[in-house]
Design a protein around this motif. Structure first.
Motif, short mmCIF file in Angstrom:
data_model
loop_
_atom_site.label_atom_id
_atom_site.label_comp_id
_atom_site.label_asym_id
_atom_site.label_seq_id
_atom_site.Cartn_x
_atom_site.Cartn_y
_atom_site.Cartn_z
N LYS A 168 2.22 1.54 -3.31
CA LYS A 168 1.43 2.35 -4.37
C LYS A 168 0.74 3.40 -4.33
CE LYS A 168 -3.72 1.29 -5.41
NZ LYS A 168 -5.06 0.15 -5.21
N LYS A 169 1.03 3.79 -2.84
CA LYS A 169 0.89 5.61 -2.69
C LYS A 169 2.37 6.13 -2.92
CE LYS A 169 -2.97 4.89 1.11
NZ LYS A 169 -2.87 5.60 2.80
N GLU A 170 3.07 5.82 -2.69
CA GLU A 170 4.32 6.77 -3.28
C GLU A 170 4.61 6.39 -4.48
OE1 GLU A 170 9.17 6.39 -2.98
OE2 GLU A 170 8.08 4.23 -1.88
N GLU B 105 1.08 -1.24 -0.28
CA GLU B 105 0.13 0.08 -0.20
C GLU B 105 0.79 1.60 0.14
OE1 GLU B 105 -3.51 0.60 -0.34
OE2 GLU B 105 -3.66 -1.77 -0.46
N GLN C 297 2.47 6.93 -6.94
CA GLN C 297 0.42 7.79 -6.72
C GLN C 297 1.57 9.43 -6.70
OE1 GLN C 297 -2.73 6.37 -4.08
NE2 GLN C 297 -3.15 5.13 -6.04
N LEU C 298 1.82 9.60 -5.13
CA LEU C 298 1.83 10.52 -5.10
C LEU C 298 3.45 10.72 -5.97
CD1 LEU C 298 2.67 10.45 -1.11
CD2 LEU C 298 0.83 11.73 -2.01
#
Length: 410
Positions: free
Chosen positions: A182-184, A179, A186-187
């Motif tokens: 994935k967020k990294e 997660e 996205q960022l």
């Protein structure tokens, strides 16, 4: 508590199957992993022949699944292994599999008998009556089920609890890592888009700020050229047209670029002043002291033009005395420092504060000065600065200081 997640989302069922098979062999117990509804998610390991045959009947299998589900939920509520008797009277235990208090399923193990005095004290997990009559072959298999010491049975339940905790903790860490990754990503994508958007915005702002410059000077030049062509000799007209053409080429070639060199900017200013010299004759003097080694320093397009235009609007035009404009450059090792000074009557300190704060744009060339400040900050960030100093006394003048890096930071 109903599961918010599925057990297969956290535990690899193939690896879980392999682990379950080996544990079953080591412990000598039947073992299966069930989900929150009591439905197996792995193939049974070490199941007794009785249980394997008993579950072949769908109705009887439903009774077994209900016991597995009830045992798992009882273990979840107790937060520890629960020992119970199934619908067929065998001793089993359930070890909860939970993540953050979310019940995923359970390890169900057992299918044994224990010492008679211990067994009598172990409750049935459900109020389902044991089968009163079994087929002879099933009854024989039921009677042949092994007896295991209760102490050893309970010890294996505790061991499996610790193993289950390690499995889910590792699984949860893996999920969180995925997660976070994935967020990294996205960022990173959002940051890339933001940088691209800001770049486009800055380019648009550069253009918009450049277009704010007062165009009346161009019309004055055209009128002057017309008058000169009619009244004066062709040589002066040719020189003026040449200087004006250089200015127009500079504007037309550079108006889509955020940065040029200081040498190009000074070239434009020199052409501008030459044209103004024809218009104003001997009403002003101009000197530009820019050492050659500064000419390749990058700077914003039309950085100096608003200042020299202000010189004519607020120093030359209102007075009959000789006006002087001086442009000088030096550096402090990191930044270039350009001073644009005149001998006008100056600006009051309160007006300087208002101009620099953007509150007073319609006096003393405030629009042009704010224009320069914004473009310096767009190009150099905090490294681009503009300051105004003035004694606000007749003929004491005003100095505008521009400061920005000799080499732009990447």
């Amino acid at each position: 508590m109903e599961a918010d997640y599925r057990i297969s989302e956290f535990l690899d069922t193939k690896r879980l199957q392999t682990l379950q098979d080996r544990l079953s062999q080591v412990m000598g117990l039947a073992l299966v992993v069930v989900d929150a509804a009591g439905v197996p998610v792995t193939r049974p390991s070490g199941f007794s022949e009785f249980c394997a045959r008993y579950r072949q009947d769908p109705c009887q299998a439903k009774r077994c699944y209900a016991c597995d589900s009830a045992g798992g939920h009882a273990a979840m509520q107790a937060r520890k292994p629960v020992v119970y008797r199934c619908c067929c009277g065998f001793v089993e235990f359930a070890v909860p599999i939970t993540i953050n208090d979310r019940y995923l399923g359970a390890f169900i193990s057992g299918q044994v008998k224990v010492e008679a005095e211990k067994e009598q004290a172990i409750p049935f997990i459900l109020s389902i009556s044991p089968p009163q009559e079994l087929a002879p072959q099933l009854q024989a298999l039921h009677n042949a089920m092994p007896v295991l010491p209760y102490q050893r049975f309970a010890l294996m339940a505790d061991t499996l609890l610790h193993l289950a905790s390690c499995l889910v903790e590792q699984a949860w860490a893996n999920v969180m890592q995925r997660e976070l990754h994935k967020k990294e990503q996205q960022l990173t994508q959002e940051l890339r888009k933001r940088v691209e958007t800001e770049k486009l915005l800055h380019e648009a702002e550069f253009k918009a700020l450049s277009y704010q410059l007062n165009p009346h000077f161009l019309f004055n030049v055209l009128n002057t050229i017309g008058r000169l062509a009619y009244l004066e000799e062709a040589q002066r007209t040719e020189a003026m047209v040449h200087d004006f053409s250089d200015m127009m080429r500079y504007l037309l070639r550079k108006n889509n670029h955020a940065a040029i060199t200081l040498g190009q900017e000074i070239g434009y200013v020199n052409s501008y002043m030459a044209v103004q010299k024809v218009r104003m004759r001997d009403r002003f003097e101009y000197s530009c002291e820019i050492p050659p080694h500064y000419l390749d320093v990058p700077c914003p397009f039309l950085m100096l033009q608003p200042l020299v235009e202000n010189f004519f609007n607020y120093v030359v035009e209102p007075r009959d005395v000789l006006s002087v404009l001086r442009i000088h450059a030096a550096d402090n090792g990191e930044d270039i420092i350009i001073e644009v000074s005149d001998n006008g009557d100056g600006i009051a300190q309160e007006d300087i504060k208002r101009i620099l704060s953007g509150q007073q744009n319609n006096k003393k060339g405030g629009i042009g000065i704010i224009n320069i400040m914004q473009r310096l900050q767009l190009m150099f960030g905090a490294g681009g600065r503009l300051a105004i100093s003035s004694a606000h006394q007749p003929m004491m003048g005003t100095t505008v200081t521009l400061q920005f890096p000799l080499t732009p930071h990447s």
